[in-house]
Design an enzyme around this catalytic site. Structure first.
Site, PDB file in Angstrom:
ATOM      1  N   GLY A 168      -0.228  14.209  -3.402  1.00  0.00           N
ATOM      2  CA  GLY A 168      -1.684  14.061  -3.371  1.00  0.00           C
ATOM      3  C   GLY A 168      -2.067  12.785  -4.089  1.00  0.00           C
ATOM      4  N   ARG A 201     -10.022  -3.001   6.034  1.00  0.00           N
ATOM      5  CA  ARG A 201      -9.513  -2.957   7.411  1.00  0.00           C
ATOM      6  C   ARG A 201      -8.683  -1.691   7.621  1.00  0.00           C
ATOM      7  NH1 ARG A 201      -6.280  -8.530   7.713  1.00  0.00           N
ATOM      8  NH2 ARG A 201      -5.888  -7.936   5.569  1.00  0.00           N
ATOM      9  N   THR A 257      -9.695  -5.106   1.743  1.00  0.00           N
ATOM     10  CA  THR A 257     -10.547  -5.647   2.810  1.00  0.00           C
ATOM     11  C   THR A 257     -11.251  -4.563   3.630  1.00  0.00           C
ATOM     12  OG1 THR A 257      -8.649  -5.663   4.278  1.00  0.00           O
ATOM     13  CG2 THR A 257      -9.129  -7.709   3.099  1.00  0.00           C
ATOM     14  N   ASP A 277       2.310  14.672   1.617  1.00  0.00           N
ATOM     15  CA  ASP A 277       1.292  15.641   2.048  1.00  0.00           C
ATOM     16  C   ASP A 277       0.565  15.214   3.333  1.00  0.00           C
ATOM     17  OD1 ASP A 277       0.439  13.698  -0.050  1.00  0.00           O
ATOM     18  OD2 ASP A 277      -1.571  14.394   0.502  1.00  0.00           O
ATOM     19  N   ASN A 296      -5.359 -10.264  -3.573  1.00  0.00           N
ATOM     20  CA  ASN A 296      -5.013  -9.656  -2.275  1.00  0.00           C
ATOM     21  C   ASN A 296      -4.568  -8.211  -2.468  1.00  0.00           C
ATOM     22  OD1 ASN A 296      -2.753 -10.644  -3.644  1.00  0.00           O
ATOM     23  ND2 ASN A 296      -1.683 -11.353  -1.826  1.00  0.00           N
ATOM     24  N   GLY A 319      -4.626  -4.317  -3.764  1.00  0.00           N
ATOM     25  CA  GLY A 319      -5.601  -3.260  -4.037  1.00  0.00           C
ATOM     26  C   GLY A 319      -4.809  -2.041  -4.466  1.00  0.00           C
ATOM     27  N   HIS A 320      -4.821  -1.754  -5.743  1.00  0.00           N
ATOM     28  CA  HIS A 320      -4.014  -0.655  -6.287  1.00  0.00           C
ATOM     29  C   HIS A 320      -4.946   0.473  -6.733  1.00  0.00           C
ATOM     30  CE1 HIS A 320      -0.405  -3.544  -7.176  1.00  0.00           C
ATOM     31  NE2 HIS A 320      -0.755  -3.515  -5.916  1.00  0.00           N
ATOM     32  N   ARG A 375      -5.559   0.353   8.455  1.00  0.00           N
ATOM     33  CA  ARG A 375      -4.138   0.012   8.427  1.00  0.00           C
ATOM     34  C   ARG A 375      -3.478   0.522   9.705  1.00  0.00           C
ATOM     35  NH1 ARG A 375      -3.688   2.420   2.334  1.00  0.00           N
ATOM     36  NH2 ARG A 375      -4.568   0.650   1.250  1.00  0.00           N
ATOM     37  N   LYS A 424       1.833   1.983  -5.189  1.00  0.00           N
ATOM     38  CA  LYS A 424       2.361   1.373  -6.425  1.00  0.00           C
ATOM     39  C   LYS A 424       1.422   1.591  -7.605  1.00  0.00           C
ATOM     40  CE  LYS A 424       2.343  -2.559  -4.286  1.00  0.00           C
ATOM     41  NZ  LYS A 424       2.030  -2.110  -2.920  1.00  0.00           N
ATOM     42  N   GLY A 425       0.104   1.519  -7.334  1.00  0.00           N
ATOM     43  CA  GLY A 425      -0.876   1.663  -8.409  1.00  0.00           C
ATOM     44  C   GLY A 425      -0.759   3.015  -9.082  1.00  0.00           C
ATOM     45  N   ASP A 457       0.805  -1.219   0.000  1.00  0.00           N
ATOM     46  CA  ASP A 457       0.000   0.000   0.000  1.00  0.00           C
ATOM     47  C   ASP A 457       0.845   1.280   0.000  1.00  0.00           C
ATOM     48  OD1 ASP A 457      -2.244  -1.669   0.103  1.00  0.00           O
ATOM     49  OD2 ASP A 457      -2.192  -1.702   2.288  1.00  0.00           O
ATOM     50  N   GLN A 479       1.932  -6.043  -3.108  1.00  0.00           N
ATOM     51  CA  GLN A 479       2.413  -6.144  -1.726  1.00  0.00           C
ATOM     52  C   GLN A 479       3.729  -5.356  -1.572  1.00  0.00           C
ATOM     53  OE1 GLN A 479       1.341  -9.495  -3.257  1.00  0.00           O
ATOM     54  NE2 GLN A 479      -0.584  -8.544  -2.721  1.00  0.00           N
TER      55      GLN A 479
END
Ligand code: GDP
Ligand code: IMO
Ligand code: MG
Length: 435
Positions: free
Chosen positions: A426, A315, A313, A345, A59, A61-62, A317, A37-38, A34, A236
């Site tokens: 941002g 959840r 998920t 930021d 698993n 999420g990007h 972090r 990377k996306g 997280d 990941q």
């Protein structure tokens, strides 16, 4: 004869030149995932011919935000929102056919162009069966890693045990029969039977994915032979790597540089650029050691300002200060040629920022590589740096950052020994400083 030798010589030179130019860029996470990377992969994808995910599965999420419109990709590579690149789900991945079809349908609905012409699935990518999710949930009850519950570990377990099914198997006439036998075996091995293992939806999704199954190794190598730009997108982060991470609190694939080679079928020497994404502080979802974790109001502030909620998920972090011994470890393991710092930021409101510069274990200074298996035993030592207490969101030029923010970036850069060439200011695609 002379002509023959000459032509062999020139062919040899030509080949060598071509190989030396093979331009694969790898983008990967340096922390516990997280890192952003996306957003980074989408940025690079503008000039890429191929964007290929090399490991992991749903698993991941990007998140990519374009003019306020948010897209979260789980299995489809982050190049899909750019009009041009081919997008490959590499052989190192584990793929859930049902959720992949849903992801493709959502992108279609969003108006993403030419998905069918651009998306390719490697024949050797493994399939996540409904039984893998079931087994993931069962294992969590006795052995809590805090997984995403997407069946990742069990799917990779079956791959290594040589029991798995691969995307290429979808094309086989025996696929359904063999899968049913496998499910029967699984049902015999568990106590309480569940009816969640119905295969109709799974088979229907596999049918829909047939046209996407391709020879992705050839696609990538043909692109490289033409000196096209291939971007390998990691999921990941380094500390979640099955071999180099905080085992057993890791994911089940190689998130680090070697995963790009095995996961895509490319030689190590094809990789010319390795970009490590570093979040300006640290986050972690799930269980496991986290030396710089903040369980106080500062941690809560980072969580809130950073909107640190799992993109897969939902959840919350866990949040903490930047951990330089861990980043230095990621620099080494992956051979980073540069780093991109994201979410600077989010630190805007802090008057002082702490940075962990060293670990101590048994009273001695320790490198992350020496204590990665017992990270819960280290005591972090911090340096306090000045905050800037000023909004920097959307800043595009490094010189326009407050001096203290510039100092923070330079401080990290000096300590990790690789240049920070992009700074995120941002969440939007354009909120970057390129140095
Ligand atoms: P990934 O898994 O590495 O792709 O990262 P995620 O998408 O799970 O989480 C990163 C989050 O940070 C996403 O919500 C991004 O939109 C957001 N993000 C990325 N870069 C920046 C940045 O520089 N500033 C801010 N405020 N948000 C960012
Ligand atoms: P991206 O690509 C953050 C974590 C889970 C859990 C551990 C094992 O968005 O950065 P798994 O389901 O893989 O067996 O879970 O790994 N995890 C991630 N944490 N970002 C991710 O992906 C993650 N993928 C898995 O929370 O601790
Ligand atoms: Mg993520």
């Amino acid at each position: 004869m002379i002509r023959k030798v000459f032509s062999q010589f020139f062919n040899g030179v030509f080949l060598i030149t071509k190989e030396h130019n093979m331009p694969v860029t790898v983008i990967l996470g340096t922390q516990w995932g997280d890192e952003g990377k996306g957003k980074g992969a989408d940025f690079l994808a503008e000039n890429a011919d191929i964007v290929a995910r090399f490991q992991g599965g749903p698993n991941a999420g990007h998140t990519i935000i374009i003019d306020g419109q948010k897209t979260v990709l789980h299995q489809v590579p982050s190049g899909i929102l750019q009009p041009r690149p081919l997008c490959i789900l590499g052989g190192g991945m584990v793929i859930n056919p049902i959720t992949l079809c849903q992801e493709i349908a959502a992108l279609d609905k969003q108006g993403v162009q030419n998905i069918r012409g651009r998306l390719h699935i490697a024949r050797n990518a493994h399939l996540i069966l409904p039984l893998h999710r079931d087994r993931d949930a069962r294992m969590e009850k006795s052995h809590a890693i805090g997984t995403t519950g997407r069946g990742i570990g069990p799917a990779y377990t079956d791959k290594i045990s040589r029991l798995g099914f691969r995307a290429g198997d979808i094309l086989s006439p025996l696929f359904k029969q063999k899968t049913r036998l496998r499910v029967d075996d699984y049902l015999k091995s568990i106590d309480e039977k569940e009816d969640a293992l119905v295969l109709a939806e799974f088979f229907s999704a596999c049918e829909d994915l047939r046209p996407f199954v391709s020879d992705t190794v050839d696609l990538i190598h043909s692109a490289l032979a033409d000196n096209k730009l291939v971007l390998a997108e990691g999921a990941q982060g380094t500390l979640l790597d099955i071999d180099h991470g905080t085992y057993p609190f890791v994911t089940s694939s190689n998130t680090t540089i070697g995963g790009a080679c095995t996961g895509l079928g490319i030689p190590a020497r094809a990789i010319t650029r390795v970009i490590g994404i570093i979040k300006a502080y640290t986050t972690r979802v799930g269980n496991g050691p986290f030396p710089t974790e903040l369980l106080d109001e500062t941690g809560a502030l980072l969580q809130k300002r950073g909107d640190e909620r799992g993109a897969t998920t939902g959840r919350d972090r866990r949040c903490g200060w930047l951990d330089l011994p861990a980043i230095k470890y990621a620099v080494k393991v992956n051979g980073l040629t540069e780093a991109w710092l994201t979410k600077l930021d989010i630190l805007d409101t802090l008057s002082e920022i702490q940075v962990c510069t060293e670990y101590f274990a048994d009273g001695f200074c320790a490198k992350a590589s020496g204590v990665i298996n017992c990270l819960e035993t280290v005591t972090p030592s911090y340096v306090t740096v000045q905050g800037w207490e000023q909004e920097i969101r959307g800043t595009h030029k490094f010189e326009d950052l407050p001096q203290a923010a510039q100092n923070y970036v330079r401080f990290i850069e000096q300590r990790i020994g690789v240049p920070i060439t992009q700074v995120g200011t941002g969440p939007d695609r354009t909120d970057n400083i390129n140095r």
